[in-house]
Design a protein around this motif. Structure first.
Motif, PDB file in Angstrom:
ATOM      1  N   THR A 240       4.934   5.049  -5.392  1.00 16.77           N
ATOM      2  CA  THR A 240       5.387   6.194  -6.170  1.00 16.77           C
ATOM      3  C   THR A 240       6.570   6.282  -6.960  1.00 16.77           C
ATOM      4  OG1 THR A 240       6.757   6.437  -4.070  1.00 16.77           O
ATOM      5  CG2 THR A 240       4.632   7.571  -4.060  1.00 16.77           C
TER       6      THR A 240
ATOM      7  N   ARG B 173       6.314   9.472 -10.195  1.00 16.45           N
ATOM      8  CA  ARG B 173       5.437  10.488  -9.588  1.00 16.45           C
ATOM      9  C   ARG B 173       5.790  11.840 -10.249  1.00 16.45           C
ATOM     10  NH1 ARG B 173       6.587  13.691  -4.974  1.00 16.45           N
ATOM     11  NH2 ARG B 173       4.974  14.274  -3.923  1.00 16.45           N
TER      12      ARG B 173
ATOM     13  N   GLN C 294       0.781   9.663  -9.572  1.00  7.76           N
ATOM     14  CA  GLN C 294       1.770   8.645  -9.348  1.00  7.76           C
ATOM     15  C   GLN C 294       1.454   7.334  -9.872  1.00  7.76           C
ATOM     16  OE1 GLN C 294       2.000   9.787  -5.270  1.00  7.76           O
ATOM     17  NE2 GLN C 294       1.081   8.007  -4.396  1.00  7.76           N
TER      18      GLN C 294
END
Length: 416
Positions: free
Chosen positions: A113, A116, A154
């Motif tokens: 992530t 993201r 992400q």
């Protein structure tokens, strides 16, 4: 969310400025009816407010700068593996959804992530949004047909599209270099349908193909066919042509950059009279008569109390269009007591079956900036609360559907 102020300003990635952007929330973002009496006693939590402004440099909204933006076309994080046809259409009428906004919301401490972004789309039909109210109360997500959809995408720091170094708003920061061919009409969704005549124009749906044909492509198509006899560059060869870059601006909402400020920076007078409630939501430049009338439409004292609390909070910064908090105890700021979801109304993650948590909410002030008229049939909402996977799970699907709970004004909201 990042605001770019000059070409010399380095655009920060969340890992460098996590305190001013967005962090993962836990699953305690739901309301049960028995919790309502305790809400007034809850501690205030830090909130980040989002504001829209015309970008000083339009290039700052390109994908390689990881923008937070509203209106226009989305700056897709993954430029290749775009959402499926099911994800991009309204579950009520079947039309392609319109891009509302996107928020760059990385999560630190997790490689997958590093980048993201949350994307929010909705059908512009108020009729569909009213029917959507019945759908969101269904507790089996696979049976829901929504007109408001949230997509999460992400990428790790090391990926096929972007440099691992923070971008700068200059020529050294290049675009991903690849990308799916987009619809000629909306410029939003993947154009996986091709004009059978010119083989050049692409569309996300038969509806957009038909309306583009009526809006001028019929003549342009003939010209493309003629010019293609003399130049191979005008044919569809897997690259974006000048024809494909033409998008029908009238089907898009105006484009804005989303900047952010901490709510703590705003001071306000806690002694707000009932007469002030109607104007605290709207810009001083233009008073919204619909909000003024809303006080008389509430069904009971609970709605009035919620509206009071909502107005006190929003009155700190009336131009805010987005609210986000980094605190794990955060809950949505509901304008009304009626139409709130209980904990059981928030579904599990579609991909890992884990819990969802509240992450942000979108306020109706955004419609003012979009120039949406205050007509009976015009699009409107009280708030849109977005819930996402607690673990921000990773699957083979590039754009994962999350959950949005839409609260409408009490006079239009119906539920079981």
């Amino acid at each position: 969310m990042v605001a770019i102020t000059s070409e010399e300003t380095e655009i920060e990635v969340l890992q460098c400025s996590v305190e001013n952007t967005i962090s993962l929330q836990d699953s305690d973002g739901d309301y049960d009816q028995e919790e309502e009496e305790e809400e007034d006693d809850e501690e205030e939590v830090p909130v980040t407010l989002g504001f829209v402004e015309k970008p000083k440099n339009p290039s700052s909204l390109l994908p390689q700068f990881f923008p937070s933006k509203a209106g226009g076309t989305p700056a897709w994080l993954d430029p290749v593996d775009l959402p499926s046809e099911k994800s991009r259409t309204c579950g009520i009428c079947g039309d392609p959804l319109r891009f509302l906004l996107q928020v760059y919301a990385p999560i630190s401490g997790k490689e997958s992530t590093f980048h993201r972004t949350l994307f929010v789309f909705m059908c512009s039909s108020m009729t569909c949004l009213l029917q959507d109210q019945h759908q969101q109360w269904k507790r089996r997500p696979e049976k829901q047909c929504r007109s408001v959809k949230v997509l999460r995408c992400q990428l790790p720091r090391s990926n096929a599209y972007y440099s691992s170094e923070p971008p700068k708003l200059d020529r050294t920061s290049r675009s991903p270099g690849v990308g799916a061919l987009l619809c000629n009409w909306c410029g939003t969704w993947k154009g996986d349908k091709v004009c059978s005549s010119c083989r050049n124009a692409r569309y996300c749906s038969e509806k957009h193909q038909a309306v583009h044909w009526r809006s001028g492509h019929k003549q342009a198509c003939k010209q493309i066919n003629i010019s293609s006899q003399f130049s191979e560059s005008s044919t569809s060869n897997g690259k974006t042509t000048s024809n494909q870059a033409v998008v029908a601006i009238n089907v898009l909402w105006p484009e804005f950059e989303i900047s952010h400020e901490d709510e703590a920076e705003y001071e306000y007078d806690t002694e707000v009279s009932e007469n002030d409630y109607s104007s605290s939501l709207v810009l001083p430049k233009k008073k919204d008569e619909a909000v003024e009338a809303m006080m008389g439409d509430f069904e009971g004292d609970d709605d009035r109390r919620s509206w009071t609390s909502f107005q006190v909070c929003v009155g700190k910064a009336p131009e805010q269009v987005l609210r986000y908090t980094q605190d794990s105890k955060a809950k949505p700021l509901w304008p009304m007591a009626s139409g709130r979801p209980s904990k059981a109304d928030i579904p599990k993650c579609n991909y890992c079956d884990g819990p969802l948590c509240f992450e942000m909410q979108i306020l109706p002030q955004l419609l003012y900036f979009f120039g949406v008229k205050n007509d009976v049939d015009s699009l409107d909402w009280a708030t849109i609360a977005v819930y996402t996977c607690v673990d921000s799970c990773e699957t083979s699907v590039a754009y994962k559907e999350e959950f949005a709970w839409v609260q409408l004004n009490s006079q239009t909201t119906t539920h079981p």
